[in-house]
Design a protein around this motif. Structure first.
Motif, PDB file in Angstrom:
ATOM      1  N   ASP A 293      30.734  51.653   9.972  1.00 28.83           N
ATOM      2  CA  ASP A 293      30.564  52.667   8.930  1.00 28.83           C
ATOM      3  C   ASP A 293      31.882  53.030   8.265  1.00 28.83           C
ATOM      4  O   ASP A 293      31.916  53.390   7.075  1.00 28.83           O
ATOM      5  N   ASP A 294      32.986  52.927   8.999  1.00 19.42           N
ATOM      6  CA  ASP A 294      34.289  53.297   8.444  1.00 19.42           C
ATOM      7  C   ASP A 294      34.812  52.273   7.436  1.00 19.42           C
ATOM      8  O   ASP A 294      35.850  52.509   6.806  1.00 19.42           O
ATOM      9  N   LEU A 295      34.117  51.158   7.280  1.00 20.96           N
ATOM     10  CA  LEU A 295      34.539  50.141   6.315  1.00 20.96           C
ATOM     11  C   LEU A 295      34.089  50.472   4.895  1.00 20.96           C
ATOM     12  O   LEU A 295      34.522  49.824   3.944  1.00 20.96           O
ATOM     13  N   HIS A 296      33.243  51.476   4.747  1.00 19.64           N
ATOM     14  CA  HIS A 296      32.732  51.820   3.417  1.00 19.64           C
ATOM     15  C   HIS A 296      33.875  52.143   2.454  1.00 19.64           C
ATOM     16  O   HIS A 296      34.721  52.987   2.743  1.00 19.64           O
ATOM     17  N   GLY A 297      33.909  51.459   1.322  1.00 23.24           N
ATOM     18  CA  GLY A 297      34.946  51.697   0.324  1.00 23.24           C
ATOM     19  C   GLY A 297      36.206  50.883   0.519  1.00 23.24           C
ATOM     20  O   GLY A 297      37.178  51.061  -0.219  1.00 23.24           O
ATOM     21  N   THR A 298      36.223  49.976   1.490  1.00 24.40           N
ATOM     22  CA  THR A 298      37.411  49.163   1.745  1.00 24.40           C
ATOM     23  C   THR A 298      37.733  48.274   0.549  1.00 24.40           C
ATOM     24  O   THR A 298      36.846  47.641  -0.026  1.00 24.40           O
ATOM     25  N   ASP A 299      39.014  48.206   0.172  1.00 22.16           N
ATOM     26  CA  ASP A 299      39.419  47.334  -0.932  1.00 22.16           C
ATOM     27  C   ASP A 299      39.882  45.990  -0.387  1.00 22.16           C
ATOM     28  O   ASP A 299      39.738  45.701   0.804  1.00 22.16           O
ATOM     29  N   VAL A 300      40.434  45.152  -1.260  1.00 23.50           N
ATOM     30  CA  VAL A 300      40.804  43.794  -0.865  1.00 23.50           C
ATOM     31  C   VAL A 300      41.902  43.793   0.195  1.00 23.50           C
ATOM     32  O   VAL A 300      41.936  42.910   1.065  1.00 23.50           O
ATOM     33  N   ILE A 301      42.785  44.772   0.170  1.00 27.53           N
ATOM     34  CA  ILE A 301      43.865  44.822   1.160  1.00 27.53           C
ATOM     35  C   ILE A 301      43.288  45.108   2.549  1.00 27.53           C
ATOM     36  O   ILE A 301      43.623  44.444   3.532  1.00 27.53           O
ATOM     37  N   GLY A 302      42.406  46.093   2.622  1.00 25.76           N
ATOM     38  CA  GLY A 302      41.773  46.388   3.903  1.00 25.76           C
ATOM     39  C   GLY A 302      40.870  45.269   4.377  1.00 25.76           C
ATOM     40  O   GLY A 302      40.836  44.938   5.570  1.00 25.76           O
ATOM     41  N   THR A 303      40.146  44.664   3.451  1.00 26.08           N
ATOM     42  CA  THR A 303      39.267  43.552   3.815  1.00 26.08           C
ATOM     43  C   THR A 303      40.068  42.391   4.382  1.00 26.08           C
ATOM     44  O   THR A 303      39.658  41.748   5.361  1.00 26.08           O
ATOM     45  N   SER A 304      41.209  42.109   3.783  1.00 26.67           N
ATOM     46  CA  SER A 304      42.042  41.007   4.283  1.00 26.67           C
ATOM     47  C   SER A 304      42.534  41.286   5.698  1.00 26.67           C
ATOM     48  O   SER A 304      42.655  40.362   6.511  1.00 26.67           O
ATOM     49  N   LEU A 305      42.799  42.551   6.013  1.00 25.27           N
ATOM     50  CA  LEU A 305      43.226  42.911   7.367  1.00 25.27           C
ATOM     51  C   LEU A 305      42.103  42.638   8.364  1.00 25.27           C
ATOM     52  O   LEU A 305      42.322  42.031   9.424  1.00 25.27           O
ATOM     53  N   VAL A 306      40.889  43.067   8.015  1.00 25.32           N
ATOM     54  CA  VAL A 306      39.748  42.872   8.904  1.00 25.32           C
ATOM     55  C   VAL A 306      39.470  41.384   9.101  1.00 25.32           C
ATOM     56  O   VAL A 306      39.254  40.915  10.227  1.00 25.32           O
ATOM     57  N   LEU A 307      39.481  40.633   8.013  1.00 20.63           N
ATOM     58  CA  LEU A 307      39.228  39.193   8.109  1.00 20.63           C
ATOM     59  C   LEU A 307      40.297  38.505   8.958  1.00 20.63           C
ATOM     60  O   LEU A 307      39.980  37.649   9.794  1.00 20.63           O
ATOM     61  N   ALA A 308      41.548  38.870   8.743  1.00 21.79           N
ATOM     62  CA  ALA A 308      42.632  38.235   9.498  1.00 21.79           C
ATOM     63  C   ALA A 308      42.483  38.479  10.994  1.00 21.79           C
ATOM     64  O   ALA A 308      42.648  37.563  11.814  1.00 21.79           O
ATOM     65  N   LYS A 309      42.176  39.710  11.375  1.00 22.64           N
ATOM     66  CA  LYS A 309      42.006  40.034  12.795  1.00 22.64           C
ATOM     67  C   LYS A 309      40.823  39.272  13.386  1.00 22.64           C
ATOM     68  O   LYS A 309      40.901  38.763  14.518  1.00 22.64           O
ATOM     69  N   ALA A 310      39.722  39.182  12.628  1.00 23.72           N
ATOM     70  CA  ALA A 310      38.546  38.473  13.120  1.00 23.72           C
ATOM     71  C   ALA A 310      38.803  36.975  13.226  1.00 23.72           C
ATOM     72  O   ALA A 310      38.351  36.323  14.179  1.00 23.72           O
ATOM     73  N   ILE A 311      39.533  36.430  12.275  1.00 25.85           N
ATOM     74  CA  ILE A 311      39.856  35.001  12.295  1.00 25.85           C
ATOM     75  C   ILE A 311      40.767  34.668  13.467  1.00 25.85           C
ATOM     76  O   ILE A 311      40.575  33.671  14.175  1.00 25.85           O
ATOM     77  N   GLU A 312      41.777  35.497  13.686  1.00 21.11           N
ATOM     78  CA  GLU A 312      42.684  35.272  14.824  1.00 21.11           C
ATOM     79  C   GLU A 312      41.921  35.368  16.142  1.00 21.11           C
ATOM     80  O   GLU A 312      42.185  34.605  17.081  1.00 21.11           O
ATOM     81  N   ARG A 313      40.997  36.279  16.219  1.00 21.74           N
ATOM     82  CA  ARG A 313      40.199  36.446  17.435  1.00 21.74           C
ATOM     83  C   ARG A 313      39.319  35.220  17.687  1.00 21.74           C
ATOM     84  O   ARG A 313      39.159  34.786  18.832  1.00 21.74           O
TER      85      ARG A 313
END
Length: 261
Positions: free
Chosen positions: A90-110
């Motif tokens: 739920d805390d992802l609501h309103g995330t921009d490209v910078i925040g999205t890239s952080l989430v994707l990077a962490k998930a990809i590394e994992r």
């Protein structure tokens, strides 16, 4: 060793629908149907072609979005991807490209990866910068806007077509690649693929799984926000030119008056 391919996909509002903003000036996703971004289908297709050429490869599709974003993952799985990761919080609501890239990077590394493939842009935000930002976060080379891509002997190569010339590019793996809508028509899921997709694993993650704090994403952590929005004005009636021998002249005068000629 298996070639680990991660394809980033996005669940977007249908461009043919009546899209609008919610009260907080984020895209209203409740009143319009969503689907897998068409431009991301090309990324899935290229991943499948690379996997077909490899001795051993595994394709993971990854998305960040609400519950309905699973539909985008299922579409990619029905095309032939092996498994999926869905980051929902739920805390992802309103995330921009910078925040999205952080989430994707962490998930990809994992997940672990050798090659990350994305589309050239999303069909809702249409910024086109995520592949570059993602590569920076991962600390790997980026080879973007490719209309042709191949992987061989630990190297990814591709062709980038410009208005006046084409470039040949290459980078050592691991790397991030983005492909254009000229890279090859995406395949349609077969009935067998659709049925098989229902049994393929979809891993669910949230921010705590990725070690990300809520204030790093969402509207609170966004570097870009919409400050105002207005509905598009209704289309006005056009000018009708009746051709009674002077139609060409009237048309030319109209175009000249609008500074089209």
């Amino acid at each position: 060793m298996s070639l680990r391919i991660v394809v980033c996909v996005k669940y977007v509002p249908d461009a043919t629908g009546d899209r609008s903003f919610a009260d907080d000036l984020t895209v209203d996703r409740d009143d319009v149907d969503g689907l897998l971004s068409e431009l991301d289908e090309y990324a899935v297709e290229q991943a499948l072609q690379i996997a077909d050429e490899a001795d051993d490869a595994e394709i993971t599709v990854l998305t960040v979005g609400p519950e309905d974003a699973k539909d985008a993952l299922r579409k990619a799985l029905s095309m032939g991807a092996d498994k999926a990761i869905h980051v929902e919080d739920d805390d992802l609501h309103g995330t921009d490209v910078i925040g999205t890239s952080l989430v994707l990077a962490k998930a990809i590394e994992r997940a672990g990866y050798d090659l990350v493939i994305t589309g050239m842009a999303s069909t809702d935000g249409a910024m086109g910068v995520l592949p570059a930002v993602l590569a920076e976060r991962l600390g790997v080379p980026q080879v973007t806007l490719l209309s042709e891509v191949k992987v061989e002997d630990g190297t990814v190569t591709g062709r980038r077509d410009g208005d006046t010339a084409s470039e040949r590019l290459e980078a050592s793996l691991p790397a991030v690649v983005s492909v254009t809508d000229q890279s090859g028509e995406a395949r349609y899921p077969s009935f067998k693929g659709i049925m098989a997709a229902k049994k393929k694993p979809v891993e669910a993650l949230d921010l705590s799984d990725l070690g990300i704090e809520a204030d790093e994403v969402g509207l609170a952590g966004a570097r870009t926000v919409v400050v105002s929005a207005a509905e598009r004005p209704a289309r006005t009636a056009g000018t009708i030119v009746k051709d009674e021998g002077e139609g060409g002249k009237q048309l030319a005068e109209f175009l000249a008056g609008q500074k089209f000629i």
